[in-house]
Design a protein around this motif. Structure first.
Motif, mmCIF file in Angstrom:
data_model
loop_
_atom_site.group_PDB
_atom_site.id
_atom_site.type_symbol
_atom_site.label_atom_id
_atom_site.label_comp_id
_atom_site.label_asym_id
_atom_site.label_seq_id
_atom_site.Cartn_x
_atom_site.Cartn_y
_atom_site.Cartn_z
ATOM 1 N N ASP A 48 0.687 -1.176 0.123
ATOM 2 C CA ASP A 48 -0.144 -0.043 -0.153
ATOM 3 C C ASP A 48 0.867 1.273 -0.059
ATOM 4 O O ASP A 48 0.270 2.470 -0.068
ATOM 5 N N ILE A 101 5.349 2.223 -5.043
ATOM 6 C CA ILE A 101 5.164 1.544 -6.263
ATOM 7 C C ILE A 101 6.389 0.793 -6.779
ATOM 8 O O ILE A 101 7.518 1.486 -6.974
ATOM 9 N N MET A 152 6.997 17.800 -16.367
ATOM 10 C CA MET A 152 7.532 17.574 -15.146
ATOM 11 C C MET A 152 8.734 18.654 -15.031
ATOM 12 O O MET A 152 9.407 18.827 -15.927
ATOM 13 N N SER A 186 6.241 10.166 -20.267
ATOM 14 C CA SER A 186 7.288 10.263 -19.667
ATOM 15 C C SER A 186 7.789 11.645 -18.973
ATOM 16 O O SER A 186 8.729 11.728 -18.242
ATOM 17 N N HIS A 187 7.052 12.625 -19.558
ATOM 18 C CA HIS A 187 7.252 13.918 -19.049
ATOM 19 C C HIS A 187 6.297 14.753 -18.365
ATOM 20 O O HIS A 187 6.387 15.930 -18.279
ATOM 21 N N THR A 188 5.173 14.095 -18.127
ATOM 22 C CA THR A 188 4.115 14.889 -17.454
ATOM 23 C C THR A 188 3.661 14.084 -16.315
ATOM 24 O O THR A 188 3.741 13.102 -16.395
ATOM 25 N N ALA A 189 3.006 15.006 -15.468
ATOM 26 C CA ALA A 189 2.651 14.291 -14.242
ATOM 27 C C ALA A 189 1.180 13.277 -14.489
ATOM 28 O O ALA A 189 1.319 12.185 -13.843
ATOM 29 N N ARG A 207 3.163 10.059 -15.328
ATOM 30 C CA ARG A 207 3.654 9.391 -14.183
ATOM 31 C C ARG A 207 2.532 8.915 -13.256
ATOM 32 O O ARG A 207 2.724 7.657 -12.810
ATOM 33 N N TYR A 247 1.534 5.268 -15.007
ATOM 34 C CA TYR A 247 2.422 4.143 -14.487
ATOM 35 C C TYR A 247 2.292 3.822 -13.012
ATOM 36 O O TYR A 247 2.524 2.809 -12.593
ATOM 37 N N ALA A 248 2.025 5.072 -12.056
ATOM 38 C CA ALA A 248 2.047 4.714 -10.753
ATOM 39 C C ALA A 248 0.780 3.784 -10.612
ATOM 40 O O ALA A 248 0.825 2.632 -9.707
ATOM 41 N N GLY A 275 1.805 0.191 -11.375
ATOM 42 C CA GLY A 275 2.732 -0.205 -10.828
ATOM 43 C C GLY A 275 2.015 -0.941 -9.394
ATOM 44 O O GLY A 275 2.291 -1.796 -8.921
ATOM 45 N N ASN A 276 1.098 0.069 -8.691
ATOM 46 C CA ASN A 276 0.627 -0.319 -7.523
ATOM 47 C C ASN A 276 -0.540 0.684 -7.363
ATOM 48 O O ASN A 276 -0.450 1.587 -6.923
ATOM 49 N N ALA A 281 -1.182 1.813 -3.555
ATOM 50 C CA ALA A 281 -0.313 2.761 -3.040
ATOM 51 C C ALA A 281 -0.570 4.177 -3.693
ATOM 52 O O ALA A 281 -0.495 5.222 -3.280
ATOM 53 N N SER A 282 -0.819 3.955 -5.025
ATOM 54 C CA SER A 282 -1.332 5.208 -5.827
ATOM 55 C C SER A 282 -2.198 5.746 -5.033
ATOM 56 O O SER A 282 -2.372 7.136 -4.836
ATOM 57 N N VAL A 325 -3.397 9.684 -5.732
ATOM 58 C CA VAL A 325 -3.661 9.601 -7.123
ATOM 59 C C VAL A 325 -5.150 9.466 -7.259
ATOM 60 O O VAL A 325 -5.540 8.562 -6.711
ATOM 61 N N VAL A 362 7.875 -2.692 -18.668
ATOM 62 C CA VAL A 362 6.651 -1.662 -18.514
ATOM 63 C C VAL A 362 6.296 -1.363 -19.828
ATOM 64 O O VAL A 362 7.260 -1.045 -20.828
#
Ligand code: ATP
Ligand code: ATP
Ligand code: MG
Ligand code: MG
Lengths: 287, 505, 321, 321
Positions: free
Chosen positions: B342, B345, B368, C188-191, C194, C197-198, C201-202, C205-206, C211, C269
């Motif tokens: 939790d 990542i 970013m 790759s370059h914006t929030a 990101r 991908y988060a 990934g999980n 957790a995101s 998020v 990925v």
């Protein structure tokens, strides 16, 4: 048959998305309506196993007649027998005739192939023929045409080279266009490809588009079916020089007439009936 | 019985183990201690055939052995309870016990003899004196039940060496006691134990000898009776640290409440009618037995668990809509109990993990701000002394304690006014633990509020200003942390339990 | 071995690991160039290939987006078909070109969003949901066209995007490259990228990190449907006709491209350039093998084998390091 | 609310949660029975449906097995086509029936095992590997048949399994039921089945516990290919002909069935009876809608919607509890 007043007709096909099949099915629907029959269209998107299933379903609902459009009856032999046992007549439209069916009306695939192939060879005269074949052998009708081509080209000494490509279905126009583009680039010299023989009109259209886009001269294309997009291209004087127009209207009419007879308890006139096909070239394309 | 000689293990360019030697005697409880990332788990994974070594030997009764895969280890009697639970969630306890073993089957039809299986399991349960409902699915078991189940599984086979990798990390004291009883029973039967833990008290109480690891090397093996907590810590870190004593702080009673709960219940009734409040600058501990709903309480406040009724006020504002995103914007953050599931990542880098909660700070709509991101991450890695090759290192490659530091850095980046910490020092070495405590106290000094859940009474007593006791989802007691003892708190927990038992009858 | 050699070998292996699939692609190109230098290795053919793979690349980009959030969209083929058909119908009805493109795109975004909404709202598997949605879309397309190909009365303006060139390069190729770069940048370059991908990934957790999981997933599905519809529209424009099943054939290759891409650049990925390379490999194989006049059946066998071998090689490269 | 009522409501919800999809299936059957009592709700039609779904059920069982170990096999459609074609070719060549069945089955087991071997040996994704394998198999099938349907000179004996009845029930239905029971038994009551589930549940834990992960996965793939080939053979026998693409259409429905099944009986876990119910729902929908003379396009729309709604309903049932 059923006791109800409205007769129920089931129209089955795996290839409703093909222009010509679609045309026939629509004609059959229209004719049925005119005759006061209740017509139900079932399409299985190229899946013959599914077609067998759906055929069983309509048999179970006791329809009064079944029409198989553009289907090889050999692939649903058992279902045709089942229909026969329940006294449901099975008609073929652009299919074939096998035992157990009432009748089939079709263009003769072999004859059409002969017609177009001979026309193609004739157009090229005595020049060497470097031929691209765009076909799809899993389709029974197209297979017959291709086999006839195989026979004829072997008899013709002018045929120097044959490149056969299978066209992916679904998406035959896009796929044949891609393949043709690649082949044109692979055979850049004038005369390295002189003709394209397509198993039906859609690949012929794709190939024509590719040839036009590449600006290549000296390549002629033929198709079979006579769908309006192809006829249009012929009329405009594109590399697509000829197609064979199947008489789909004729087929649908023949079948409808026979259904009428059978529903009235009469026998069919003839088990195999042919609606004559006509060669479409630039001369008669406008008409 | 088991000797390890000059073992090496390399990950990429980095040596996780370098020339590690160790011997374990029959019927001995051998403790293994070391900072996070010292290589304890790696050593264990080599002993159990999960990793292969890059050099060195393993001898069993003076005979060289090759442990090529987990099966081999089990066959020669090395059983293990890994740091991360190794259970099949969709299986019952019974089936988890037989995982990897030959199931009892009928000769005809290969049907599993479920009855025989159950009998065998029940028998073992009686032998070991464990009470555990094995009919439950593993996913419905509490952490302690899972640990017990894994130990039972180890005992299913002829078990000559039982390796326990931080078995008590997720257990509270009561459950730990059960575990120690079990360990003692096994040792009495002649089983050797290799015991890994960050809890020094346990080590000192339980083990016969202790091996200290430091940076992938062995710093020495000692008789436990010659050791003390301070000595061990010194050996682990190779430096003398001033013992970090708890400084009693007094919270200004005029400070405002950051969080107020009045009669809050969660939708699934795991939390029932909870009322509490946390002031600015205050650290409030929540203690309770496992399954008392502490995690659920934090989740309800944070917005990951649906609230049914009750009033929740943050900084004087009555909150009506909940989600982690909104909580974050209000300055509330959660340090989750299960870091890997939790909190992180796992396939992302340290940098990407650290800035996840605060992405707007580092981005415009179009891009970013990478430079700024890198700079800030660099600063925080320095501040919290995160041990990593670079900020681009995948977070999985970090040791548990360092992962937890990244979780904290992520939290701190969002300038929270309220920390909800669920077992923040779980599986964290003593040094990091002190650091985390220092960090929380520092935040409290800056007027942030902390709500801390821990299964370790001592931890709660060490840093909390006030303590609530939770039982079956309800708050049953509140103590100011003055002259209250751990016995008193535990007393409340158990008495309450008895009381409720009586009511049910 | 001496130290420098080792380092060299290690970095070579690392290169191989990261760019394994790219390497396989280059190898394939080299082979074809040697075998048919006059036709394969020509500027014309590069342009040709770039046009041919454009639809596949565009639809694969969408597949990559939903894969990045850990989901699947099996309705992309049907979505492409629908997009093409709607655009063609509008063109036949005499609507201006920009409307013919805009309307199906808007429709696709709505449908994609509904996909996402069902999946995130009810927490059901994307696999089965989008399978169902694909069936529904197929039915709608069929209803719109009556099963027939639309080609009559399509105005020339409709063919512009699909058939015209700018500076001897097809507009299609420009669009493809432009979108690839845009989505690479986004991922790759914006929030937003990101966050996607988060989530992949999980997810939990995101969510804990604030998020907005559902919202971002819905957007990923919307983008995916948008790209699929666009691929369909461009295909219709290229062919000057729209078939009710034209997009279906793109579905499996799109995922093949995305999965091939997953073994490249960002290991394990889903990633934009990987997908691009994956799609290019698939397109180049079809092109080169046709040029070599390899029989159809053998083309399939070779393509299948090369895909498998490419993946394996890349893995071996990884394990060695 | 009084205590008993609550308990009742809870257990009802639990039933709904566990048997949600079954319930949806029953609801569908009821609807069709009401709407067309004379044709749908007849013994003949039940037999008819049971025969029609037999291929789908058989191939879906295989899909369930690989899903149980957490993988996918996208080559099952191509495998089924190949199986049918090989059997038919052998039959035409005059081989005895048992050989016609045995040889393609043996071939399929080898191919399935190769699938598994590549995946477990090189640790590559099953998705891309089996996609590649499917392409290869498609090419081989094409090569064997030259693209044509095989129907000439197929002896009557070849049609036996697919067309004959025992006690008015098609042999196909018996085979389907038999295999369903056998695989249910294997998955639920043998050590092999439990290992497959363990691997799917937590691969690394299973490996650490000494389960031979690779070997069991390979076997799952082998079984999967076997069942796919069998479905293809039976289909060929039923049709008395073998088309080189006949099995392709089974691929998506097979996974739809398995995914629908995952929401039943054993929540979130692929399971045999769930798959059976899933396949039955798909088959019944097609049958009932045809009987109601719902136009093709509307059939698709309805089927897609029902699949989505079934999954959602079941989820709601779960969340309520
Ligand atoms: N799979 C891996 N890849 C790369 N590095 C790894 C891997 N596993 C462990 N490491 C590294 O090896 C070192 C030892 O890790 P290990 O897990 O053995 O530590 P530990 O002593 O068990 O720590 P903890 O107390 O946090 O569990 C760490 O630096 C870690 O980052
Ligand atoms: N996924 C789950 N499904 C069903 N029940 C669960 C699940 N997770 C936990 N529980 C149950 O919910 C109760 C509360 O568990 P939880 O572990 O969150 O409480 P806790 O007070 O935080 O204790 P601790 O964190 O110390 O274990 C326990 O009875 C546990 O068995
Ligand atoms: Mg460890
Ligand atoms: Mg907890």
């Amino acid at each position: 048959g059923s006791k109800k007043d409205t007769k129920k007709i089931a129209i089955l096909t795996p290839y409703l998305s093909s222009v010509t099949t679609n045309q026939m099915v629509n004609l059959l629907k229209k004719e049925s309506k005119a005759n006061g029959w209740d017509a139900n269209v079932v399409d299985t998107k190229g899946d013959v196993g599914q077609l067998a299933n759906r055929m069983e379903d309509v048999i179970a609902t006791n329809v009064d007649a079944i029409v198989l459009v553009s289907t090889d009856p050999n692939q649903v032999k058992a279902q045709i027998q089942a229909a026969k046992e329940k006294n449901i007549p099975v008609f073929g439209c652009d299919s074939a005739y096998i035992d157990g069916m009432a009748m089939n009306a079709t263009s003769d695939n072999t004859a059409m192939s002969k017609m177009i192939t001979e026309h193609l060879f004739q157009q090229l005269g005595n020049k060497p023929i470097n031929l691209v074949v765009l076909t799809y052998r899993p389709h029974p009708g197209v297979l017959k045409r291709t086999l006839e081509l195989d026979k004829l080209r072997k008899q013709n000494p002018n045929v120097k080279k044959v490149i056969e490509q299978q066209v992916n279905v679904p998406g035959p126009i896009e796929n044949s266009r891609k393949q043709m583009e690649n082949l044109l680039l692979a055979n850049k010299e004038d005369g390295s490809i002189t003709a394209v023989w397509a198993g039906w009109d859609e690949p012929a259209i794709g190939a024509t588009q590719a040839i036009q886009a590449a600006g290549r001269k000296g390549i002629i294309v033929t198709g079979i079916d006579g769908n309006s997009q192809a006829v249009d291209l012929i009329k405009k004087g594109s590399p697509l020089v000829a197609t064979v127009k199947q008489n789909f209207t004729g087929m649908a009419e023949l079948v409808t007439k026979q259904i009428e007879q059978v529903l009235q308890g009469k026998a069919v006139t003839e088990k195999e009936q042919y609606a004559p096909a006509t060669l479409i070239t630039k001369e008669n394309a406008g008409k | 019985m088991l000797q390890v000689k000059q073992l090496d293990k390399r990950f990429g360019h980095h040596y996780a183990l370098l020339g590690v030697s160790l011997d374990i005697k029959d019927g001995e409880i051998h403790a293994l201690v070391g900072e996070n990332g010292a290589g304890k788990s790696t050593l264990i994974k080599i002993l159990t055939g999960i990793y292969s070594s890059d050099g060195g030997n393993i001898l069993l009764h003076d005979k060289k052995i090759e442990i090529t895969e987990p099966k081999v280890a089990r066959k020669i009697g090395i059983q293990v309870v890994h740091q991360d639970r190794q259970l099949i969630n969709s299986f019952t306890g019974y089936e988890n016990l037989f995982l990897g073993l030959t199931y009892p089957t009928y000769k005809v039809g290969f049907k599993i003899r479920w009855k025989a299986m159950k009998q065998k399991a029940e028998q073992l349960k009686t032998n070991l004196g464990i009470s555990l409902d094995l009919g439950k699915l593993a996913e419905h078991m509490t952490p302690s039940e899972k640990t017990m189940l894994e130990i039972m599984r180890a005992a299913m086979l002829d078990c000559r060496l039982l390796i326990l990798d931080e078995p008590t990390a997720a257990l509270n004291d009561e459950e730990s006691e059960l575990l120690f009883d079990l360990i003692n029973k096994l040792v009495a039967k002649g089983t050797s134990i290799l015991y890994v833990s960050h809890r020094m008290n346990e080590i000192l109480r339980l083990s016969h000898r202790v091996t200290v690891m430091r940076n992938g090397k062995v710093a020495g093996t000692y008789f436990t009776k010659d050791m003390s907590k301070e000595k061990l810590v010194q050996l682990m870190t190779d430096q003398t640290t001033a013992a970090n004593k708890h400084i009693k702080r007094s919270v200004n009673s005029s400070k405002l409440d950051v969080l107020q709960l009045e009669g809050v219940s969660s939708f699934d009734q795991k939390v029932q009618d909870v009322s509490l409040h946390v002031k600015q600058g205050e650290i409030v501990g929540i203690f309770g037995l496992a399954g008392s709903g502490r995690t659920e309480l934090l989740e309800t406040i944070y917005g990951t668990r649906k609230i049914r009724n009750g009033k929740l006020v943050i900084k004087g504002r009555n909150i009506t809509s909940f989600s982690p995103k909104k909580s974050l914007s209000r300055g509330v953050i959660l340090i989750p109990e299960d870091r890997r599931a939790d909190g992180l990542i796992l396939n992302m880098s340290v940098r990407e993990n650290m800035t996840l909660s605060t992405l707007p700070k580092f981005s415009s709509i179009f891009r970013m701000k990478k430079k700024k991101e890198q700079a800030v991450v660099h600063t925080w890695m320095g501040k919290l002394q995160v041990k990593a090759v670079s900020q681009e290192q995948p977070i999985t490659e970090l040791s548990g304690g360092n992962q937890q530091k990244v979780v904290f850095a992520k939290a701190l980046l969002s300038d929270p006014i309220l920390f909800l910490c669920d077992e923040p020092t779980q599986a964290v070495d003593v040094m990091t633990r002190e650091e985390i405590h220092r960090l929380l106290i520092e935040q409290a000094k800056k007027d942030a509020a902390v709500l801390l859940v821990s299964s370790d009474v001592q931890e709660v007593l060490d840093i909390a200003d006030r303590i609530y006791v939770l039982h079956e989802g309800k708050t049953v007691a509140e103590f100011p942390n003055k002259a209250v003892t751990s016995e008193q708190i535990l007393q409340v927990c158990y008495n309450q339990r008895k009381q409720s038992d009586v009511i049910n009858e | 071995m001496n130290r420098m050699q080792t380092t060299y070998a290690v970095s070579l292996r690392k290169w191989f690991r990261v760019y394994g699939t790219l390497f396989a692609g280059i190898l394939i190109i080299l082979c074809f160039s040697l075998l048919s230098p006059d036709s394969f290795a020509t500027v014309d053919n590069v342009i040709n290939i770039s046009r041919q793979i454009s639809f596949l690349v565009i639809i694969s980009l969408g597949a990559t987006l939903v894969m990045a959030v850990g989901e699947f969209d099996l309705s992309i083929g049907a979505m492409a078909s629908l997009g093409g058909v709607v655009a063609a119908k509008l063109a036949v009805a005499g609507q201006p070109m920009w409307l013919c493109i805009l309307i199906p795109l808007v429709v696709s975004v709505v449908i994609g969003y509904i996909n996402g909404w069902i999946i995130t709202k009810f927490k059901v598997l994307s696999f089965i949901t989008t399978l169902g949605m694909g069936t529904v879309l197929g039915g709608i397309t069929f209803w719109l066209t009556d099963g027939a190909t639309i080609f009559e009365n399509i105005p020339d303006s409709f063919r512009y995007l699909g058939q015209k060139m700018w500076f001897t390069v097809p507009i299609l190729s420009f669009i493809m490259l432009f979108l690839t770069i845009v989505f690479w940048y986004i991922m790759s370059h914006t929030a937003f990228g990101r966050k996607l991908y988060a989530i992949g990934g999980n997810e939990s957790a995101s969510r804990n990190a604030g998020v907005a999981v559902a919202q971002n997933k819905n957007l990923a599905f919307a983008f995916c449907a948008l790209l699929a519809a666009l691929a369909g529209i461009l295909m219709a424009s290229r062919l000057g006709s729209a078939q009710p099943t034209s997009g279906d054939g793109l579905f499996l290759p799109a995922y093949a491209a995305a999965f091939l891409g997953m073994t490249s650049f960002k290991e394990g990925v889903p990633n934009i350039w990987g997908t691009f390379v994956g799609a290019a490999i698939i397109g180049i194989l079809a092109n080169g093998l046709t040029m070599l006049e390899v029989p159809s059946f053998l083309q399939d066998v070779v393509t299948g084998c090369i895909v498998i071998v490419a993946v394996i090689l890349q893995k071996i490269g990884r394990d060695a390091s």
